[in-house]
Write a protein that holds these residues in place. Structure first.
Motif, PDB file in Angstrom:
ATOM      1  N   ALA A 144      -0.874  -3.209 -51.731  1.00  0.00           N
ATOM      2  CA  ALA A 144       0.315  -4.054 -51.854  1.00  0.00           C
ATOM      3  C   ALA A 144       1.522  -3.273 -52.378  1.00  0.00           C
ATOM      4  O   ALA A 144       2.635  -3.391 -51.855  1.00  0.00           O
ATOM      5  CB  ALA A 144       0.030  -5.244 -52.767  1.00  0.00           C
ATOM      6  N   LEU A 145       1.298  -2.450 -53.409  1.00  0.00           N
ATOM      7  CA  LEU A 145       2.412  -1.701 -53.985  1.00  0.00           C
ATOM      8  C   LEU A 145       2.930  -0.630 -53.032  1.00  0.00           C
ATOM      9  O   LEU A 145       4.133  -0.352 -52.987  1.00  0.00           O
ATOM     10  CB  LEU A 145       1.987  -1.066 -55.317  1.00  0.00           C
ATOM     11  CG  LEU A 145       1.749  -2.045 -56.471  1.00  0.00           C
ATOM     12  CD1 LEU A 145       1.325  -1.298 -57.729  1.00  0.00           C
ATOM     13  CD2 LEU A 145       2.999  -2.880 -56.746  1.00  0.00           C
ATOM     14  N   VAL A 146       2.025  -0.014 -52.270  1.00  0.00           N
ATOM     15  CA  VAL A 146       2.446   0.970 -51.263  1.00  0.00           C
ATOM     16  C   VAL A 146       3.290   0.296 -50.198  1.00  0.00           C
ATOM     17  O   VAL A 146       4.334   0.813 -49.786  1.00  0.00           O
ATOM     18  CB  VAL A 146       1.218   1.659 -50.624  1.00  0.00           C
ATOM     19  CG1 VAL A 146       1.649   2.606 -49.515  1.00  0.00           C
ATOM     20  CG2 VAL A 146       0.416   2.395 -51.675  1.00  0.00           C
ATOM     21  N   ARG A 147       2.855  -0.882 -49.760  1.00  0.00           N
ATOM     22  CA  ARG A 147       3.610  -1.639 -48.756  1.00  0.00           C
ATOM     23  C   ARG A 147       4.978  -2.044 -49.296  1.00  0.00           C
ATOM     24  O   ARG A 147       5.984  -2.013 -48.580  1.00  0.00           O
ATOM     25  CB  ARG A 147       2.813  -2.872 -48.331  1.00  0.00           C
ATOM     26  CG  ARG A 147       1.482  -2.546 -47.654  1.00  0.00           C
ATOM     27  CD  ARG A 147       0.703  -3.797 -47.320  1.00  0.00           C
ATOM     28  NE  ARG A 147       1.352  -4.544 -46.248  1.00  0.00           N
ATOM     29  CZ  ARG A 147       0.947  -5.746 -45.837  1.00  0.00           C
ATOM     30  NH1 ARG A 147      -0.096  -6.323 -46.420  1.00  0.00           N
ATOM     31  NH2 ARG A 147       1.565  -6.349 -44.853  1.00  0.00           N
ATOM     32  N   LEU A 148       5.014  -2.418 -50.574  1.00  0.00           N
ATOM     33  CA  LEU A 148       6.284  -2.776 -51.209  1.00  0.00           C
ATOM     34  C   LEU A 148       7.228  -1.577 -51.224  1.00  0.00           C
ATOM     35  O   LEU A 148       8.415  -1.703 -50.871  1.00  0.00           O
ATOM     36  CB  LEU A 148       6.031  -3.261 -52.632  1.00  0.00           C
ATOM     37  CG  LEU A 148       7.272  -3.444 -53.531  1.00  0.00           C
ATOM     38  CD1 LEU A 148       8.162  -4.548 -52.985  1.00  0.00           C
ATOM     39  CD2 LEU A 148       6.867  -3.733 -54.968  1.00  0.00           C
TER      40      LEU A 148
END
Length: 266
Positions: free
Chosen positions: A103-107
């Motif tokens: 999720a954080l990478v996608r963000l």
């Protein structure tokens, strides 16, 4: 080779017409190009299996374009940049509902994408609106110096290139080509100033060095992206030349810095 030459000819023709025609055409076309660049970046990230929150990313990109329209086209205060904040916050809220471990990478990719691929084009547009009305002088000079740098780097590198610049990312780039690009761009800057006389010679000479140096950096970073994605070109919009990111990788790093120079210069 024939396809590449034909595409290159029409690409240059359209680009020059866009800059020279009028301010609204310039603003509209390069805003559209920035969205194409954003699309290509998201496609590269998909290839790397980093699925960004594309709707949120496009919303951020659109908000940048609207803000640039308000500031450059309609003369609103630079404070309108705050309009992008709700869209960025929306992306963070969207992340809260993503249960995946990435999720954080996608963000990060979602927020970085429009900053990398949209914002520089809008800052390039801003070069044409340094006064109350549109002037093509600085954008045209910028493009000429960028082309001169690319051409000089290619010719010097092919003729004299021996010492590799950054072989891991771009095996064909050499230090001889890099300095050849700087020299060619500086010469082009002096010639352009001689015929226009609208901005100081020192500004153009400084811009030539910045555009050559950061343009090379932008090219190397684009090579890094494509290597990570395992592709040769960022897209297929321009037959024989690749995509928008392939053609404007030098602009992405140099346009923000030229804006910074202008802030202190003016």
């Amino acid at each position: 080779m024939k396809t590449r030459a034909i595409t290159g000819f029409f690409f240059v023709l359209v680009l020059l017409a866009t800059i020279l025609w009028n301010g609204w055409m310039f603003l509209a076309i390069f805003s559209a190009i920035s969205l194409l660049a954003l699309k290509e970046f998201f496609e590269l990230s998909d290839t790397m299996e980093i699925n960004a929150y594309k709707p949120a990313g496009y919303l951020i990109g659109f908000s940048f374009i609207i803000i640039n329209l308000l500031i450059s086209g309609l003369g609103y205060s630079a404070a309108t940049i705050a309009l992008s904040i709700p869209f960025i916050l929306f992306t963070f809220i969207y992340t809260l509902f993503d249960r995946s471990t990435r999720a954080l990478v996608r963000l990060n990719i979602t927020v970085f994408a429009p900053i990398y691929s949209v914002l520089p084009f809008l800052l390039f547009i801003n070069l044409g609106f340094q006064s109350e009305s549109y002037s093509y002088s600085i954008p045209l000079g910028f493009i000429i110096l960028l082309w001169a740098s690319d051409t000089g780097a290619y010719l010097f590198g092919k003729s004299f290139g021996k010492k590799k610049l950054f072989e891991r990312l771009s095996p064909n780039k050499t230090w001889e080509g890099f300095f050849g690009g700087v020299i060619t761009s500086v010469i082009a800057a002096a010639i352009y100033h001689h015929f226009t006389q609208q901005v100081d010679l020192i500004f153009w000479l400084l811009s030539a060095v910045i555009i050559s140096s950061t343009g090379t950096l932008g090219d190397l970073f684009e090579s890094l992206l494509k290597r990570k994605a395992g592709v040769k070109d960022s897209g297929h919009l321009l037959p024989g030349h690749g995509g928008v990111l392939d053609r404007f990788d030098g602009l992405l790093f140099s346009a923000p810095l030229i804006n910074l120079v202008l802030i202190f210069w003016i």
